[in-house]
Design a protein around this motif. Structure first.
Motif, PDB file in Angstrom:
ATOM      1  N   VAL A  57     -96.051 -46.285 -37.837  1.00 41.21           N
ATOM      2  CA  VAL A  57     -96.110 -45.159 -38.770  1.00 41.21           C
ATOM      3  C   VAL A  57     -95.214 -44.073 -38.514  1.00 41.21           C
ATOM      4  CG1 VAL A  57     -97.983 -43.216 -38.865  1.00 41.21           C
ATOM      5  CG2 VAL A  57     -98.659 -45.397 -38.074  1.00 41.21           C
ATOM      6  N   ILE A  58     -94.748 -43.718 -39.595  1.00 42.28           N
ATOM      7  CA  ILE A  58     -93.587 -42.557 -39.485  1.00 42.28           C
ATOM      8  C   ILE A  58     -94.062 -41.470 -40.500  1.00 42.28           C
ATOM      9  CG2 ILE A  58     -91.247 -42.362 -40.215  1.00 42.28           C
ATOM     10  CD1 ILE A  58     -90.409 -44.913 -39.497  1.00 42.28           C
ATOM     11  N   THR A  59     -94.038 -40.555 -39.809  1.00 39.20           N
ATOM     12  CA  THR A  59     -94.497 -39.118 -40.543  1.00 39.20           C
ATOM     13  C   THR A  59     -93.211 -38.437 -41.097  1.00 39.20           C
ATOM     14  OG1 THR A  59     -94.796 -37.758 -38.646  1.00 39.20           O
ATOM     15  CG2 THR A  59     -96.733 -39.028 -39.237  1.00 39.20           C
ATOM     16  N   ALA A  60     -93.471 -37.505 -41.768  1.00 38.40           N
ATOM     17  CA  ALA A  60     -92.442 -36.487 -42.195  1.00 38.40           C
ATOM     18  C   ALA A  60     -91.805 -35.812 -41.176  1.00 38.40           C
ATOM     19  CB  ALA A  60     -92.976 -35.497 -43.427  1.00 38.40           C
ATOM     20  N   GLU A  61     -92.664 -35.424 -40.252  1.00 35.36           N
ATOM     21  CA  GLU A  61     -92.005 -34.577 -39.043  1.00 35.36           C
ATOM     22  C   GLU A  61     -90.957 -35.426 -38.178  1.00 35.36           C
ATOM     23  OE1 GLU A  61     -96.110 -32.930 -39.860  1.00 35.36           O
ATOM     24  OE2 GLU A  61     -95.332 -34.906 -39.451  1.00 35.36           O
ATOM     25  N   MET A  62     -91.427 -36.839 -38.049  1.00 38.61           N
ATOM     26  CA  MET A  62     -90.380 -37.801 -37.231  1.00 38.61           C
ATOM     27  C   MET A  62     -89.044 -37.983 -38.092  1.00 38.61           C
ATOM     28  SD  MET A  62     -93.405 -40.389 -36.311  1.00 38.61           S
ATOM     29  CE  MET A  62     -92.226 -41.588 -35.441  1.00 38.61           C
ATOM     30  N   ALA A  63     -89.386 -38.013 -39.348  1.00 33.85           N
ATOM     31  CA  ALA A  63     -88.173 -38.115 -40.268  1.00 33.85           C
ATOM     32  C   ALA A  63     -87.113 -36.902 -40.189  1.00 33.85           C
ATOM     33  CB  ALA A  63     -88.632 -38.408 -41.878  1.00 33.85           C
ATOM     34  N   ARG A  64     -87.811 -35.742 -40.070  1.00 33.67           N
ATOM     35  CA  ARG A  64     -86.904 -34.563 -39.958  1.00 33.67           C
ATOM     36  C   ARG A  64     -86.396 -34.540 -38.620  1.00 33.67           C
ATOM     37  NH1 ARG A  64     -91.404 -31.993 -43.084  1.00 33.67           N
ATOM     38  NH2 ARG A  64     -92.351 -31.359 -40.974  1.00 33.67           N
ATOM     39  N   ALA A  65     -86.744 -35.132 -37.722  1.00 30.71           N
ATOM     40  CA  ALA A  65     -86.255 -34.893 -36.505  1.00 30.71           C
ATOM     41  C   ALA A  65     -84.954 -35.942 -36.318  1.00 30.71           C
ATOM     42  CB  ALA A  65     -87.326 -35.406 -35.472  1.00 30.71           C
ATOM     43  N   VAL A  66     -84.775 -36.805 -37.251  1.00 28.21           N
ATOM     44  CA  VAL A  66     -83.762 -37.601 -37.020  1.00 28.21           C
ATOM     45  C   VAL A  66     -82.683 -37.012 -37.821  1.00 28.21           C
ATOM     46  CG1 VAL A  66     -82.823 -39.881 -38.080  1.00 28.21           C
ATOM     47  CG2 VAL A  66     -85.241 -39.951 -36.816  1.00 28.21           C
ATOM     48  N   ARG A  67     -81.367 -36.991 -37.385  1.00 25.70           N
ATOM     49  CA  ARG A  67     -80.146 -36.461 -37.948  1.00 25.70           C
ATOM     50  C   ARG A  67     -79.174 -37.477 -38.181  1.00 25.70           C
ATOM     51  NH1 ARG A  67     -82.756 -32.236 -39.980  1.00 25.70           N
ATOM     52  NH2 ARG A  67     -83.542 -30.828 -38.178  1.00 25.70           N
ATOM     53  N   PRO A  68     -78.411 -37.362 -39.261  1.00 24.34           N
ATOM     54  CA  PRO A  68     -77.178 -38.303 -39.303  1.00 24.34           C
ATOM     55  C   PRO A  68     -76.185 -37.826 -38.134  1.00 24.34           C
ATOM     56  CG  PRO A  68     -77.390 -37.077 -41.324  1.00 24.34           C
ATOM     57  CD  PRO A  68     -78.450 -36.619 -40.278  1.00 24.34           C
ATOM     58  N   GLY A  69     -75.509 -38.910 -37.355  1.00 23.93           N
ATOM     59  CA  GLY A  69     -74.745 -38.633 -36.229  1.00 23.93           C
ATOM     60  C   GLY A  69     -75.516 -39.313 -34.887  1.00 23.93           C
ATOM     61  N   MET A  70     -76.780 -39.418 -35.114  1.00 27.45           N
ATOM     62  CA  MET A  70     -77.706 -39.819 -33.868  1.00 27.45           C
ATOM     63  C   MET A  70     -77.370 -41.156 -33.528  1.00 27.45           C
ATOM     64  SD  MET A  70     -81.383 -38.389 -34.168  1.00 27.45           S
ATOM     65  CE  MET A  70     -81.847 -36.682 -33.265  1.00 27.45           C
ATOM     66  N   SER A  71     -77.323 -41.605 -32.281  1.00 24.53           N
ATOM     67  CA  SER A  71     -77.014 -43.020 -31.756  1.00 24.53           C
ATOM     68  C   SER A  71     -78.151 -43.674 -32.112  1.00 24.53           C
ATOM     69  CB  SER A  71     -76.667 -42.952 -30.235  1.00 24.53           C
ATOM     70  OG  SER A  71     -77.846 -42.682 -29.439  1.00 24.53           O
ATOM     71  N   ARG A  72     -78.157 -45.267 -31.952  1.00 27.89           N
ATOM     72  CA  ARG A  72     -79.162 -46.065 -32.354  1.00 27.89           C
ATOM     73  C   ARG A  72     -80.345 -45.894 -31.322  1.00 27.89           C
ATOM     74  NH1 ARG A  72     -77.913 -50.950 -35.344  1.00 27.89           N
ATOM     75  NH2 ARG A  72     -75.484 -50.718 -35.895  1.00 27.89           N
ATOM     76  N   THR A  73     -79.864 -45.501 -30.000  1.00 27.86           N
ATOM     77  CA  THR A  73     -80.962 -45.298 -28.860  1.00 27.86           C
ATOM     78  C   THR A  73     -81.679 -44.176 -29.352  1.00 27.86           C
ATOM     79  OG1 THR A  73     -79.401 -46.165 -27.354  1.00 27.86           O
ATOM     80  CG2 THR A  73     -81.241 -45.065 -26.619  1.00 27.86           C
ATOM     81  N   GLN A  74     -81.069 -43.014 -29.851  1.00 28.45           N
ATOM     82  CA  GLN A  74     -81.946 -41.731 -30.355  1.00 28.45           C
ATOM     83  C   GLN A  74     -82.891 -42.067 -31.260  1.00 28.45           C
ATOM     84  OE1 GLN A  74     -78.443 -39.597 -30.778  1.00 28.45           O
ATOM     85  NE2 GLN A  74     -78.959 -38.258 -28.852  1.00 28.45           N
ATOM     86  N   VAL A  75     -82.290 -42.675 -32.323  1.00 28.80           N
ATOM     87  CA  VAL A  75     -83.221 -42.938 -33.465  1.00 28.80           C
ATOM     88  C   VAL A  75     -84.517 -44.007 -32.950  1.00 28.80           C
ATOM     89  CG1 VAL A  75     -83.166 -44.325 -35.711  1.00 28.80           C
ATOM     90  CG2 VAL A  75     -81.442 -42.775 -35.182  1.00 28.80           C
ATOM     91  N   ARG A  76     -84.307 -45.072 -31.990  1.00 32.36           N
ATOM     92  CA  ARG A  76     -85.388 -45.613 -31.599  1.00 32.36           C
ATOM     93  C   ARG A  76     -86.275 -45.003 -30.934  1.00 32.36           C
ATOM     94  NH1 ARG A  76     -82.520 -50.263 -29.436  1.00 32.36           N
ATOM     95  NH2 ARG A  76     -83.082 -51.265 -31.305  1.00 32.36           N
ATOM     96  N   GLU A  77     -85.685 -43.873 -30.097  1.00 34.82           N
ATOM     97  CA  GLU A  77     -86.870 -43.052 -29.435  1.00 34.82           C
ATOM     98  C   GLU A  77     -87.685 -42.381 -30.327  1.00 34.82           C
ATOM     99  OE1 GLU A  77     -84.303 -40.766 -26.744  1.00 34.82           O
ATOM    100  OE2 GLU A  77     -83.759 -42.456 -25.294  1.00 34.82           O
ATOM    101  N   ILE A  78     -87.076 -41.865 -31.430  1.00 35.44           N
ATOM    102  CA  ILE A  78     -88.037 -40.936 -32.190  1.00 35.44           C
ATOM    103  C   ILE A  78     -88.785 -41.952 -33.249  1.00 35.44           C
ATOM    104  CG2 ILE A  78     -87.976 -39.461 -34.396  1.00 35.44           C
ATOM    105  CD1 ILE A  78     -85.329 -38.286 -32.810  1.00 35.44           C
ATOM    106  N   LEU A  79     -88.179 -42.974 -34.000  1.00 39.06           N
ATOM    107  CA  LEU A  79     -89.206 -43.567 -34.705  1.00 39.06           C
ATOM    108  C   LEU A  79     -89.718 -45.106 -34.288  1.00 39.06           C
ATOM    109  CD1 LEU A  79     -86.783 -43.625 -37.828  1.00 39.06           C
ATOM    110  CD2 LEU A  79     -88.327 -41.984 -37.258  1.00 39.06           C
ATOM    111  N   GLY A  80     -89.020 -45.466 -33.204  1.00 39.95           N
ATOM    112  CA  GLY A  80     -89.590 -46.467 -32.536  1.00 39.95           C
ATOM    113  C   GLY A  80     -88.841 -47.665 -32.894  1.00 39.95           C
TER     114      GLY A  80
END
Length: 175
Positions: free
Chosen positions: A47-70
């Motif tokens: 489940v990915i909500t609009a709040e989760m998608a806004r927290a992800v920014r270009p330039g983040m590492s794969r690990t950071q994206v995985r922590e936010i989106l799963g």
């Protein structure tokens, strides 16, 4: 019981069973218009909500994206720089939903996130809550009028003495 009677009862039972099964298949979700069979709730993906998608920014590492989106549902070995997050839900009493979010990476850094239209967390919960319509949710706040109608609080009684009651005992120290 004679053989012919038993054979007749068996044939009658099979005929009744065939008629009932025919009613069940032609009536859709209901058997004889009364009974609704249980359908398993199917939830797949993240489940990915609009709040989760806004927290992800270009330039983040794969690990950071995985922590936010799963963890992504699909990682394609032919497209190592792409993660696909797919979410589907089929729940009785609500409309089926399907969403797709794709994260594109340049090396180890996120280059872009294709999310489309995502619901907020509150909107998502409201869309799958098929019990909300059936129950009356009480209001949890009183109006100014209701607050004025409440009786005034009584003054607190003075505290009783804090001395222990009953016999006092003295124990030797433990060593």
């Amino acid at each position: 019981m004679p053989f012919a009677v038993r054979y007749g009862l068996a044939a009658l039972s099979l005929a009744a069973l065939a008629v009932l099964s025919g009613c069940a298949s032609s009536g859709g979700d209901r058997v004889l218009g009364l009974i609704t069979p249980y359908r398993a709730e199917v939830v797949q993906g993240n489940v990915i909500t609009a709040e989760m998608a806004r927290a992800v920014r270009p330039g983040m590492s794969r690990t950071q994206v995985r922590e936010i989106l799963g963890s992504p549902l699909l990682t394609d070995p032919f497209h190592a720089d792409r993660w696909d997050y797919i979410f589907t839900i089929r729940r009785q009493g609500t409309e089926p939903q399907q969403r797709r979010v794709t994260a594109y990476f340049d090396g180890d850094r996120l280059s872009r996130l294709d999310a489309g239209e995502l619901p907020s967390e509150e909107a998502f919960v409201a869309s799958i809550d098929n019990f909300r319509k059936a129950r009356n949710t009480p209001t949890l706040q009183l109006t100014e009028e209701q607050l004025r109608a409440l009786p005034a609080p009584k003054p607190a009684a003075p505290p009783a003495s804090q001395a222990p009651e009953g016999p006092t005992r003295s124990y030797p120290p433990l060593e």
